[in-house]
Design a protein around this motif. Structure first.
Motif, mmCIF file in Angstrom:
data_model
loop_
_atom_site.group_PDB
_atom_site.id
_atom_site.type_symbol
_atom_site.label_atom_id
_atom_site.label_comp_id
_atom_site.label_asym_id
_atom_site.label_seq_id
_atom_site.Cartn_x
_atom_site.Cartn_y
_atom_site.Cartn_z
ATOM 1 N N THR A 66 72.980 14.404 7.487
ATOM 2 C CA THR A 66 72.170 13.490 8.297
ATOM 3 C C THR A 66 72.905 12.176 8.522
ATOM 4 N N GLU A 67 73.605 11.705 7.492
ATOM 5 C CA GLU A 67 74.341 10.438 7.614
ATOM 6 C C GLU A 67 75.561 10.605 8.514
ATOM 7 N N VAL A 68 76.232 11.746 8.422
ATOM 8 C CA VAL A 68 77.337 12.035 9.336
ATOM 9 C C VAL A 68 76.836 11.989 10.781
ATOM 10 N N THR A 69 75.707 12.651 11.024
ATOM 11 C CA THR A 69 75.141 12.701 12.371
ATOM 12 C C THR A 69 74.735 11.304 12.845
ATOM 13 N N ARG A 70 74.133 10.514 11.950
ATOM 14 C CA ARG A 70 73.731 9.147 12.313
ATOM 15 C C ARG A 70 74.958 8.306 12.702
ATOM 16 N N ASP A 71 76.021 8.400 11.936
ATOM 17 C CA ASP A 71 77.232 7.645 12.242
ATOM 18 C C ASP A 71 77.800 8.045 13.602
ATOM 19 N N LEU A 72 77.758 9.339 13.898
ATOM 20 C CA LEU A 72 78.288 9.814 15.178
ATOM 21 C C LEU A 72 77.399 9.371 16.338
ATOM 22 N N TYR A 73 76.086 9.423 16.170
ATOM 23 C CA TYR A 73 75.191 8.926 17.216
ATOM 24 C C TYR A 73 75.439 7.442 17.471
ATOM 25 N N ASP A 74 75.584 6.669 16.397
ATOM 26 C CA ASP A 74 75.824 5.237 16.563
ATOM 27 C C ASP A 74 77.124 4.984 17.314
ATOM 28 N N ALA A 75 78.147 5.773 17.005
ATOM 29 C CA ALA A 75 79.434 5.600 17.673
ATOM 30 C C ALA A 75 79.352 5.969 19.151
ATOM 31 N N ARG A 76 78.652 7.067 19.461
ATOM 32 C CA ARG A 76 78.534 7.452 20.864
ATOM 33 C C ARG A 76 77.711 6.428 21.645
ATOM 34 N N GLU A 77 76.667 5.878 21.003
ATOM 35 C CA GLU A 77 75.857 4.856 21.667
ATOM 36 C C GLU A 77 76.671 3.594 21.919
ATOM 37 N N LYS A 78 77.460 3.198 20.936
ATOM 38 C CA LYS A 78 78.299 2.002 21.076
ATOM 39 C C LYS A 78 79.311 2.164 22.212
ATOM 40 N N ALA A 79 79.779 3.394 22.393
ATOM 41 C CA ALA A 79 80.772 3.666 23.436
ATOM 42 C C ALA A 79 80.128 4.025 24.773
ATOM 43 N N ASN A 80 78.796 3.894 24.846
ATOM 44 C CA ASN A 80 78.060 4.271 26.058
ATOM 45 C C ASN A 80 78.290 5.733 26.436
ATOM 46 N N GLY A 81 78.427 6.569 25.411
ATOM 47 C CA GLY A 81 78.593 7.993 25.651
ATOM 48 C C GLY A 81 77.337 8.595 26.259
ATOM 49 N N GLN A 82 77.517 9.571 27.126
ATOM 50 C CA GLN A 82 76.369 10.154 27.822
ATOM 51 C C GLN A 82 75.807 11.315 27.011
ATOM 52 N N ILE A 83 74.602 11.132 26.487
ATOM 53 C CA ILE A 83 73.878 12.182 25.780
ATOM 54 C C ILE A 83 72.538 12.349 26.478
ATOM 55 N N GLU A 84 72.283 13.539 26.976
ATOM 56 C CA GLU A 84 71.025 13.840 27.651
ATOM 57 C C GLU A 84 70.092 14.517 26.654
ATOM 58 N N PHE A 85 69.018 13.836 26.257
ATOM 59 C CA PHE A 85 68.070 14.372 25.290
ATOM 60 C C PHE A 85 66.926 15.110 25.992
ATOM 61 N N GLU A 86 66.232 15.926 25.219
ATOM 62 C CA GLU A 86 65.032 16.642 25.667
ATOM 63 C C GLU A 86 65.290 17.453 26.939
ATOM 64 N N VAL A 87 66.409 18.150 26.936
ATOM 65 C CA VAL A 87 66.704 19.025 28.074
ATOM 66 C C VAL A 87 66.132 20.416 27.794
ATOM 67 N N GLU A 88 65.778 21.106 28.846
ATOM 68 C CA GLU A 88 65.200 22.441 28.735
ATOM 69 C C GLU A 88 65.899 23.392 29.693
ATOM 70 N N HIS A 89 65.742 24.694 29.418
ATOM 71 C CA HIS A 89 66.247 25.747 30.311
ATOM 72 C C HIS A 89 67.727 25.553 30.652
ATOM 73 N N VAL A 90 68.525 25.268 29.635
ATOM 74 C CA VAL A 90 69.971 25.114 29.851
ATOM 75 C C VAL A 90 70.570 26.475 30.202
ATOM 76 N N GLU A 91 71.386 26.501 31.228
ATOM 77 C CA GLU A 91 72.072 27.735 31.626
ATOM 78 C C GLU A 91 73.527 27.408 31.935
#
Length: 389
Positions: free
Chosen positions: A102-127
């Motif tokens: 969980t802490e590894v994941t938190r650190d990575l989320y913080d880093a992607r947010e700091k870098a303005n990385g594009q993460i699309e949450f709550e997506v459905e029907h991915v193909e």
């Protein structure tokens, strides 16, 4: 929308790949079907191999881990004959790090947010479309609207139940599986760990593990029946059974307390081959699952990320496709070694319902050989701290 790499799955493997690619200037988008809070709410083990530690440093997300993680130079094995120590540092020159997933994941989320990385949450029907062509694309829905991303490559980091593996035709996929006849009942408690190192215990009543998250948060497991449910076990019943499976010198100093989380995990081994189909690559649980005994789940995912990241880096920076062309071959060679270690370690420590007296004596002999033979200890230590990439 267009990007170079679409990463399906916002867990630790997808985020690590995203961050590593970002450091090298390779554009990517992460698609995650849940919210960030949901992902961070998952309770997972966290024994990190040396290779994952190096990847975290390369990704620029190792600072908090360095401060708060617990370096472990060895582990203890308990059995009917007593307890013995496997010294990782002396045998291999390397250690592992206890730092929650969980802490590894938190650190990575913080880093992607700091870098303005594009993460699309709550997506459905991915193909995933046209992965076997030179022009793949991914579609998904969010809030009832369909979106499309054109890309060069797709990385499937979306777990066993995700869409990525299912995209590879059955005529191409080969799957290998072993289901173990027991599970692990685990609890998390706000109590000090019973020891500075992990304790793996083999007893007549079944396997037990004493682990930790930090100096005031302990994680304990006992082998249980697959038919059991967490609500079948009161805290008192769990502690009583755990104490029965530990040597007296360990149980005498164990501090019990109310559980703050309780769950049962089945044990299984699973591998799918190949891990690449056209421009689609599988990473982590999308391609393989190991029983938790050897602490290889997150670590095998990290080794996949290593091979894929370096293959993509080689392609984009040097115009050389050798790394991505050999991704599946290289990743699977290491995956099967991790599967072997997890299978062996599970066989060494658990009680199986079909074991006869001969099997039990062989298990005892194997433990005694490990206790007394340096070469056996070194082989175990090399696998535990992580085989080289």
């Amino acid at each position: 929308m267009r990007t170079q790499v679409v990463i399906i799955g916002g867990g630790p493997s997808g985020l690590l790949l995203s961050q590593l690619l970002h450091v090298r200037g390779i554009a990517n988008v992460v698609l995650e079907r849940k919210t960030r809070d949901y992902v961070l709410g998952r309770i997972r083990a966290g024994v990190l191999e040396r290779g994952l530690l190096d990847l975290m440093r390369e990704a620029g997300v190792a600072e908090r881990m360095r401060r708060e993680g617990l370096a472990h130079d060895g582990t203890l094995i308990a059995h009917e004959g007593g307890t013995f120590h496997i010294d990782f540092k002396a045998l291999t020159g390397h250690s592992v790090m206890v730092y929650g997933q969980t802490e590894v994941t938190r650190d990575l989320y913080d880093a992607r947010e700091k870098a303005n990385g594009q993460i699309e949450f709550e997506v459905e029907h991915v193909e995933i479309h046209d992965a076997d062509t030179d022009a793949p694309h991914v579609t998904f829905h969010r809030s009832g609207t369909e979106h499309r991303i054109d890309c060069d490559y797709v990385a499937g980091c979306d777990g066993f139940h995700g869409v990525s593996r299912q995209t590879i035709p059955l005529s191409v996929r080969r799957e290998y599986e072993k289901t173990y006849p027991f599970g692990w009942l685990g609890i998390l408690s706000e109590t000090p760990p019973v020891d500075d190192e992990l304790i793996y215990a083999n007893s007549q009543r079944g396997f037990a593990l004493c682990s930790m998250r930090n100096a005031n948060l302990s994680r304990y497991y006992i082998q249980c029946a697959l038919s059991d449910k967490p609500e079948d076990w009161t805290d008192a019943a769990f502690w009583q059974e755990l104490l029965r499976r530990l040597p007296d010198e360990v149980s005498e100093r164990l501090v019990t307390g109310p559980s703050i989380e309780k769950s049962i995990a089945p044990l299984r081994s699973f591998v799918t081959e190949p891990m690449r189909w056209g421009r689609l690559f599988l990473c982590g649980d999308a391609a393989h699952i190991v029983p938790p005994t050897g602490a290889k789940g997150l670590n095998t995912a990290a080794s996949d990320v290593h091979y894929l990241y370096n293959g993509l880096r080689q392609f984009y920076e040097e115009g050389d496709s050798e790394g991505i062309d050999r991704y599946s071959e290289r990743a699977l060679a290491r995956v099967w070694k991790a599967e072997r270690f997890s299978w062996w370690f599970s066989s060494l420590l658990h009680r199986y319902p079909d074991q006869n007296p001969f099997d039990l004596r062989m298990q005892r002999a194997e433990l005694e050989f490990l206790r007394t033979n340096r070469a056996a200890q070194q082989a175990m230590a090399e696998n535990y701290v992580g085989l080289p990439y």
